[in-house]
Design a protein around this motif. Structure first.
Motif, mmCIF file in Angstrom:
data_model
loop_
_atom_site.group_PDB
_atom_site.id
_atom_site.type_symbol
_atom_site.label_atom_id
_atom_site.label_comp_id
_atom_site.label_asym_id
_atom_site.label_seq_id
_atom_site.Cartn_x
_atom_site.Cartn_y
_atom_site.Cartn_z
ATOM 1 N N VAL A 20 18.663 -119.426 21.327
ATOM 2 C CA VAL A 20 18.118 -118.322 22.133
ATOM 3 C C VAL A 20 17.996 -117.066 21.261
ATOM 4 N N ASP A 21 17.137 -116.153 21.681
ATOM 5 C CA ASP A 21 16.992 -114.882 20.975
ATOM 6 C C ASP A 21 18.354 -114.189 20.910
ATOM 7 N N GLY A 22 18.745 -113.760 19.710
ATOM 8 C CA GLY A 22 20.008 -113.015 19.577
ATOM 9 C C GLY A 22 21.239 -113.869 19.322
ATOM 10 N N GLY A 24 22.065 -115.232 16.581
ATOM 11 C CA GLY A 24 22.561 -114.992 15.222
ATOM 12 C C GLY A 24 22.037 -115.973 14.190
ATOM 13 N N LYS A 25 21.046 -116.763 14.553
ATOM 14 C CA LYS A 25 20.559 -117.794 13.622
ATOM 15 C C LYS A 25 19.931 -117.195 12.367
ATOM 16 N N SER A 26 19.272 -116.040 12.479
ATOM 17 C CA SER A 26 18.622 -115.452 11.300
ATOM 18 C C SER A 26 19.667 -114.979 10.289
ATOM 19 N N ILE A 58 -1.146 -114.603 13.037
ATOM 20 C CA ILE A 58 -1.082 -115.214 14.377
ATOM 21 C C ILE A 58 0.208 -114.780 15.079
ATOM 22 N N ARG A 59 1.302 -114.635 14.297
ATOM 23 C CA ARG A 59 2.586 -114.179 14.875
ATOM 24 C C ARG A 59 2.425 -112.892 15.679
ATOM 25 N N GLN A 60 1.671 -111.947 15.118
ATOM 26 C CA GLN A 60 1.521 -110.667 15.806
ATOM 27 C C GLN A 60 0.878 -110.842 17.179
ATOM 28 N N LEU A 78 -1.733 -121.525 20.034
ATOM 29 C CA LEU A 78 -1.545 -120.522 18.968
ATOM 30 C C LEU A 78 -0.325 -120.867 18.111
ATOM 31 N N PHE A 79 0.772 -121.312 18.744
ATOM 32 C CA PHE A 79 1.948 -121.718 17.955
ATOM 33 C C PHE A 79 1.613 -122.889 17.043
ATOM 34 N N ASN A 80 0.813 -123.817 17.549
ATOM 35 C CA ASN A 80 0.449 -124.970 16.712
ATOM 36 C C ASN A 80 -0.472 -124.557 15.565
ATOM 37 N N ALA A 82 -0.467 -121.611 14.078
ATOM 38 C CA ALA A 82 0.402 -120.934 13.107
ATOM 39 C C ALA A 82 1.238 -121.959 12.344
ATOM 40 N N ARG A 83 1.755 -122.973 13.054
ATOM 41 C CA ARG A 83 2.623 -123.980 12.411
ATOM 42 C C ARG A 83 1.841 -124.805 11.397
ATOM 43 N N ARG A 84 0.614 -125.153 11.727
ATOM 44 C CA ARG A 84 -0.190 -125.948 10.790
ATOM 45 C C ARG A 84 -0.433 -125.150 9.496
ATOM 46 N N ASP A 104 13.584 -120.538 9.985
ATOM 47 C CA ASP A 104 14.020 -119.874 11.208
ATOM 48 C C ASP A 104 13.039 -120.243 12.325
ATOM 49 N N ARG A 105 13.438 -121.175 13.181
ATOM 50 C CA ARG A 105 12.647 -121.751 14.279
ATOM 51 C C ARG A 105 11.584 -122.717 13.771
ATOM 52 N N PHE A 106 11.339 -123.756 14.586
ATOM 53 C CA PHE A 106 10.269 -124.719 14.318
ATOM 54 C C PHE A 106 9.920 -125.374 15.655
ATOM 55 N N SER A 109 11.761 -124.866 19.055
ATOM 56 C CA SER A 109 11.495 -123.640 19.825
ATOM 57 C C SER A 109 10.305 -123.850 20.752
ATOM 58 N N THR A 110 9.307 -124.585 20.285
ATOM 59 C CA THR A 110 8.155 -124.862 21.155
ATOM 60 C C THR A 110 8.592 -125.746 22.320
ATOM 61 N N ARG A 111 9.419 -126.751 22.007
ATOM 62 C CA ARG A 111 9.919 -127.625 23.074
ATOM 63 C C ARG A 111 10.696 -126.796 24.108
ATOM 64 N N ALA A 112 11.527 -125.881 23.642
ATOM 65 C CA ALA A 112 12.368 -125.106 24.563
ATOM 66 C C ALA A 112 11.575 -123.996 25.263
ATOM 67 N N TYR A 113 10.850 -123.188 24.487
ATOM 68 C CA TYR A 113 10.181 -122.012 25.081
ATOM 69 C C TYR A 113 8.922 -122.403 25.871
ATOM 70 N N GLN A 114 8.015 -123.152 25.233
ATOM 71 C CA GLN A 114 6.730 -123.401 25.896
ATOM 72 C C GLN A 114 6.821 -124.515 26.934
ATOM 73 N N SER A 115 7.670 -125.510 26.698
ATOM 74 C CA SER A 115 7.725 -126.627 27.637
ATOM 75 C C SER A 115 8.818 -126.443 28.681
ATOM 76 N N ARG A 168 8.340 -109.724 23.145
ATOM 77 C CA ARG A 168 7.591 -110.291 24.272
ATOM 78 C C ARG A 168 8.382 -111.385 24.987
ATOM 79 N N PHE A 169 9.052 -112.270 24.234
ATOM 80 C CA PHE A 169 9.776 -113.372 24.871
ATOM 81 C C PHE A 169 11.079 -112.900 25.522
ATOM 82 N N GLU A 170 11.743 -111.904 24.926
ATOM 83 C CA GLU A 170 12.952 -111.367 25.558
ATOM 84 C C GLU A 170 12.612 -110.837 26.952
#
Ligand code: TYD
Length: 226
Positions: A20-22, A24-26, A58-60, A78-80, A82-84, A104-106, A109-115, A168-170
């Protein structure tokens, strides 16, 4: 379904940092990079969305602006994209030369956030897990060698985090963050060969020691990376 995207097949080691955001993974990624370099490893640090010039553009589009700026399906595409770009320009070349790649994320994150958290079960017009997996299979077709999932209560994570411009996601709110945590825990439980769930509520030194131990164990088991 995650096993359909094969990991490995490259000389390097591909490690992803999730949570999750925050959580401490970074910070943990930076500490792991320093530890591995001190041990003489060739380490690449990168992140998603981003990690290559086009992907950073694309991140922006993804991390700024109103929560409703994109539908869940448009966001997934858009995530796909950027990932490609990240895969072609940064990840695949580094793995081919035998580097240890810390990302940092792959796709988890798409599985958790978008799905899971923005998915069809969670909201109208959300995307299905099948769509997430199919797009990943077509666009990338690989999973990381090791995924570290930093698990933390979302209330504690938000207290630690602080809101910046890329929030935006927070701003999807507390229920969304709770759904995210459950989604990451389910991913770890479903794929124990690849994922390690790390308790991120402890002091950073203890978390860093677990992180380095997990990476070293995978390196020892696989061999090869520089
Ligand atoms: P990140 O920079 O890691 O944010 P943080 O430092 O707050 O963890 O990621 C930016 C945001 O993008 C984050 O809120 C999670 C989200 N995201 C997705 O929704 N799907 C994805 O596939 C990825 C990679 C990130």
């Amino acid at each position: 379904m995650t096993s359909e995207a094969r990991s490995g097949g490259w000389p390097g080691l591909f490690v992803t940092f999730e949570g999750v955001d925050g959580a401490g993974k970074s910070t943990q990624l930076r500490l792991a990079a320093a530890g591995l370099r001190a041990a003489g490893r060739d380490v690449i640090e990168t992140r998603e969305p981003g990690g290559a010039p086009g992907a950073e553009e694309i991140r922006q589009l993804l991390v700024t602006g109103a929560p409703g700026r994109w539908s869940a399906t448009t966001e997934l595409l858009l995530f796909n994209a950027a990932r490609r770009d990240h895969w072609e320009r940064t990840l695949a070349p580094a793995l081919a030369t035998g580097s240890v790649v810390l990302c940092d994320r792959f796709v988890d994150s798409t599985r958790a956030y978008q799905s899971a958290a923005r998915g069809e079960g969670a909201q109208e017009g959300g995307v299905s897990r099948e769509m997430v997996e199919a797009l990943h299979q077509l666009a990338i077709g690989k999973n990381p060698d090791l995924t570290l999932i930093y698990d933390l209560d979302p209330t504690e994570a938000q207290r630690r985090g602080g809101a910046g411009a890329e929030d935006r996601f927070e701003r999807f709110g507390a229920a969304f963050q709770g759904a995210l945590r459950e989604a990451f825990r389910a991913i770890a439980a479903a794929d124990p060969g690849r994922c390690r769930l790390i308790d991120a509520g402890r002091d950073p030194e203890a978390v860093a020691a677990d992180t380095l131990a997990a990476v070293e164990a995978t390196l020892a088991a696989r061999g090869g990376a520089r």
